[in-house]
Design an enzyme around this catalytic site. Structure first.
Site, PDB file in Angstrom:
ATOM      1  NE  ARG A  31      -3.927  -2.112   2.203  1.00 50.26           N
ATOM      2  CZ  ARG A  31      -4.857  -2.481   1.317  1.00 50.26           C
ATOM      3  NH1 ARG A  31      -5.096  -1.707   0.268  1.00 50.26           N
ATOM      4  NH2 ARG A  31      -5.525  -3.610   1.469  1.00 50.26           N
ATOM      5  CG  ASP A  32       1.415   5.632  -2.207  1.00 53.74           C
ATOM      6  OD1 ASP A  32       1.959   5.692  -3.329  1.00 53.74           O
ATOM      7  OD2 ASP A  32       1.578   6.511  -1.319  1.00 53.74           O
ATOM      8  CB  ILE A  33       3.542   5.613   2.831  1.00 52.51           C
ATOM      9  CG1 ILE A  33       3.668   5.666   4.343  1.00 52.51           C
ATOM     10  CG2 ILE A  33       4.071   6.881   2.189  1.00 52.51           C
ATOM     11  CD1 ILE A  33       5.106   5.624   4.830  1.00 52.51           C
ATOM     12  CG  ASN A  89       4.058   9.608 -11.766  1.00 52.29           C
ATOM     13  OD1 ASN A  89       3.296  10.089 -12.607  1.00 52.29           O
ATOM     14  ND2 ASN A  89       3.711   9.424 -10.512  1.00 52.29           N
ATOM     15  CG  HIS A 102       6.663   3.275  -8.271  1.00 49.42           C
ATOM     16  ND1 HIS A 102       7.901   3.858  -8.407  1.00 49.42           N
ATOM     17  CD2 HIS A 102       5.782   4.289  -8.127  1.00 49.42           C
ATOM     18  CE1 HIS A 102       7.773   5.173  -8.335  1.00 49.42           C
ATOM     19  NE2 HIS A 102       6.486   5.459  -8.180  1.00 49.42           N
ATOM     20  CG  HIS A 104       1.228   5.243  -8.567  1.00 50.44           C
ATOM     21  ND1 HIS A 104       1.269   5.789  -7.309  1.00 50.44           N
ATOM     22  CD2 HIS A 104       2.364   5.637  -9.195  1.00 50.44           C
ATOM     23  CE1 HIS A 104       2.380   6.504  -7.182  1.00 50.44           C
ATOM     24  NE2 HIS A 104       3.066   6.429  -8.309  1.00 50.44           N
TER      25      HIS A 104
HETATM   26  P1  AMP Z   1       6.065   8.550  -7.673  1.00 52.80           P
HETATM   27  O1  AMP Z   1       5.697   9.998  -7.513  1.00 52.80           O
HETATM   28  O2  AMP Z   1       5.393   7.903  -8.848  1.00 52.80           O
HETATM   29  O3  AMP Z   1       7.563   8.335  -7.660  1.00 52.80           O
HETATM   30  O4  AMP Z   1       5.428   7.801  -6.439  1.00 52.80           O
HETATM   31  C1  AMP Z   1       6.126   7.440  -5.287  1.00 52.80           C
HETATM   32  C2  AMP Z   1       5.083   6.968  -4.313  1.00 52.80           C
HETATM   33  O5  AMP Z   1       5.723   6.256  -3.277  1.00 52.80           O
HETATM   34  C3  AMP Z   1       4.271   8.098  -3.666  1.00 52.80           C
HETATM   35  O6  AMP Z   1       2.884   7.922  -3.947  1.00 52.80           O
HETATM   36  C4  AMP Z   1       4.583   7.928  -2.167  1.00 52.80           C
HETATM   37  O7  AMP Z   1       3.472   8.183  -1.342  1.00 52.80           O
HETATM   38  C5  AMP Z   1       5.012   6.475  -2.101  1.00 52.80           C
HETATM   39  N1  AMP Z   1       5.897   6.133  -0.996  1.00 52.80           N
HETATM   40  C6  AMP Z   1       7.000   6.790  -0.577  1.00 52.80           C
HETATM   41  N2  AMP Z   1       7.571   6.165   0.456  1.00 52.80           N
HETATM   42  C7  AMP Z   1       6.823   5.070   0.709  1.00 52.80           C
HETATM   43  C8  AMP Z   1       6.888   4.008   1.670  1.00 52.80           C
HETATM   44  N3  AMP Z   1       7.866   3.949   2.587  1.00 52.80           N
HETATM   45  N4  AMP Z   1       5.933   3.048   1.630  1.00 52.80           N
HETATM   46  C9  AMP Z   1       4.934   3.101   0.728  1.00 52.80           C
HETATM   47  N5  AMP Z   1       4.830   4.069  -0.214  1.00 52.80           N
HETATM   48  C10 AMP Z   1       5.750   5.036  -0.214  1.00 52.80           C
END
Ligand code: AMP
Ligand code: ZN
Length: 115
Positions: A31-33, A89, A102, A104
């Site tokens: 899950r996204d944080i 992204n 990654h 989303h």
């Molecule tokens: P991006 O902008 O596509 O690089 O997305 C990076 C995503 O990683 C963002 O939606 C953050 O909320 C998520 N994120 C960052 N750190 C963590 C973490 N420790 N655990 C889960 N998601 C994270």
């Protein structure tokens, strides 16, 4: 960002906790944080690939497996019948924050237009 300091590599190594929905030898989903939808899950290869822009034909099976995992997680989250969104992204204009590939997976509400 090198692998030793990469946040998703560290999650994969168990050094940083995450809410995992799937883990196998090559792909994980957690899950996204900072969720932007009722379901907001990241589907991540264990391999430190920088972004979708760094994918080559050799990555075909891995990418296929990532999509397979993504669809399985979407189904488990109850999204199959109602739909969901997949976002990757790439680079500065996208606002990309983590330089480790990654996808989303977002759903669980009307997500609106992409505008
Ligand atoms: P991006 O902008 O596509 O690089 O997305 C990076 C995503 O990683 C963002 O939606 C953050 O909320 C998520 N994120 C960052 N750190 C963590 C973490 N420790 N655990 C889960 N998601 C994270
Ligand atoms: Zn990494």
């Amino acid at each position: 960002m090198g692998e030793s300091t990469c946040i998703f590599c560290r999650i994969g190594a168990g050094e940083i906790p995450a809410q995992f929905l799937h883990q196998d030898d090559t792909v994980m989903a957690f899950r996204d944080i900072s969720p932007k939808a009722p379901t907001h899950v990241l589907v991540v290869p264990r391999e430190h690939i920088l972004s979708l822009a760094h994918i080559t034909g050799d990555h075909g099976p891995l990418l296929g497996h990532m999509i397979e995992v993504l669809n399985q997680v979407a189904s488990a989250e109850g999204l199959s019948g109602r739909g969901y969104r997949v976002i990757a992204n790439i680079g500065a204009d996208s606002g990309s924050e983590v330089d480790h590939l990654h996808l989303h997976l977002m759903g669980g509400r009307r997500l609106g237009s992409m505008g």
